[in-house]
Design an enzyme around this catalytic site. Structure first.
Site, PDB file in Angstrom:
ATOM      1  N   CYS A 237      -5.559 -10.012   0.317  1.00 44.10           N
ATOM      2  CA  CYS A 237      -4.574 -11.081   0.487  1.00 44.10           C
ATOM      3  C   CYS A 237      -3.473 -10.882  -0.557  1.00 44.10           C
ATOM      4  O   CYS A 237      -3.432  -9.853  -1.229  1.00 44.10           O
ATOM      5  CB  CYS A 237      -5.230 -12.458   0.368  1.00 44.10           C
ATOM      6  SG  CYS A 237      -6.058 -12.740  -1.216  1.00 44.10           S
ATOM      7  N   THR A 238      -2.580 -11.845  -0.696  1.00 46.18           N
ATOM      8  CA  THR A 238      -1.401 -11.671  -1.546  1.00 46.18           C
ATOM      9  C   THR A 238      -1.745 -11.400  -3.009  1.00 46.18           C
ATOM     10  O   THR A 238      -1.364 -10.382  -3.576  1.00 46.18           O
ATOM     11  CB  THR A 238      -0.490 -12.909  -1.452  1.00 46.18           C
ATOM     12  OG1 THR A 238      -0.190 -13.162  -0.076  1.00 46.18           O
ATOM     13  CG2 THR A 238       0.798 -12.692  -2.225  1.00 46.18           C
TER      14      THR A 238
END
EC number: 1.14.-.-
Length: 319
Positions: free
Chosen positions: A178-179
């Site tokens: 994810c980010t």
């Protein structure tokens, strides 16, 4: 040298009184003239803030002096200005939510951490499923090469998508990303409790991978979506590409806009020309919606002409 910095960070740790913490933390951030969005809960903190280099450095020192956050890792991006308009610190039930009946505590169960170089090896392994834990619109502007795109618009929809696709994922080696890492901490933990045995995660997320001196963002296509006014930032320093496609004509595009119908507000990729041509709306229904924020500034005649230019009619013209 840039005058501003953007800090992305999180920490799973116990905060006994999130409401009081949020109030005091907001006052501290405003005193440092920071802007951003911070969520706090009993399970920890999740934030992105922007400010001058001096102010953001002061904030990192301020957090380091609190034993709960002393080892918290900050992902730092240079910037030319603030990435937010205001400063918000909000207490929440969770800092990220999977909407589970029984929440997962990443401090107790989470996937194996892969450092950027290890993650790159996993990307090249045909027997590994690389699972994007972000929303569909984040994936569409940029993702790791070969990653699986879950058809979700919100993180809390991810467990349902996994259950719907359990057969294809069963007995597979799963690596998720994810980010910045916060969603994967909880999601990978949930995967393990849901019966998936071989689960790993990219330590520090895409943001860390892109800055790593060894990987330099290689095998990332497009840009990384961010939840501030920058919208997207580059990751691949080796051979950057564009993977985003204009919603209206499919041409390469990395420019996000929101549908002008406030009851829709869908994020779509669109060029300046197509934004104007299609009245900043994702569909005919949104273009003719009475609450449309773009068309309300057009005269009736211009509105009708603009619709006719794309072979559509205004409601009063339909018999």
């Amino acid at each position: 040298m840039s005058d501003y910095q953007v800090l992305l960070y999180y920490k799973y740790t116990t905060i006994d009184d999130p409401e009081t913490f949020a109030k005091e933390h907001l006052a501290a951030c405003k005193e440092m003239e920071l802007k951003g969005r911070i969520l706090v809960a009993t399970e920890g903190i999740n934030g992105t803030v922007s400010g001058t280099v001096e102010a953001t450095n002061k904030y990192m020192d301020y957090m380091a002096n609190d034993a709960r956050f002393a080892d918290m890792v900050f992902k730092i991006d240079a910037a030319d200005a603030h990435a937010f308009k205001k400063m918000h610190v909000r207490p929440r039930a969770e800092i990220v939510s999977l909407s589970l009946e029984e929440d997962v505590n990443p401090l107790e169960v989470t996937g194996t951490y892969l450092e950027p170089s290890e993650f790159r090896e996993a990307l090249l392994d045909e027997d590994t499923v690389i699972l994007d834990a972000r929303n569909d619109y984040e994936f569409d502007i940029g993702h790791f090469r070969g990653a699986v795109r879950p058809d979700i618009q919100n993180f809390r929809e991810l467990p349902g998508w996994i259950e719907d696709n359990r057969e294809q994922l069963a007995d597979k080696k799963i690596v998720t990303y994810c980010t910045g890492g916060i969603r994967c901490e909880k999601f990978s933990g949930w995967l393990k409790t849901a019966g998936f045995d071989d689960v790993s995660q990219l330590h520090g997320g895409i943001a860390t991978y892109g800055k790593n001196e060894e990987t330099k963002g290689e095998l990332w296509d497009g840009q990384m979506y961010v939840f501030d006014e920058r919208i997207a930032v580059p990751i691949n320093q080796v051979n950057p590409t564009i993977v985003g496609k204009d919603y209206f004509d499919g041409t390469p595009c990395e420019r996000y806009i929101n549908c002008a119908n406030p009851y829709c507000n869908k994020q779509i990729l669109a060029s300046v020309e197509n934004e104007k041509k299609y009245l900043r709306s994702c569909s005919h229904d949104c273009r003719v919606h009475p609450a449309n924020l773009y068309t309300k500034n057009l005269s009736k005649e211009e509105f009708t002409e603009r619709l006719q230019a794309i072979n559509e009619s205004s409601p009063e013209m339909v018999q």
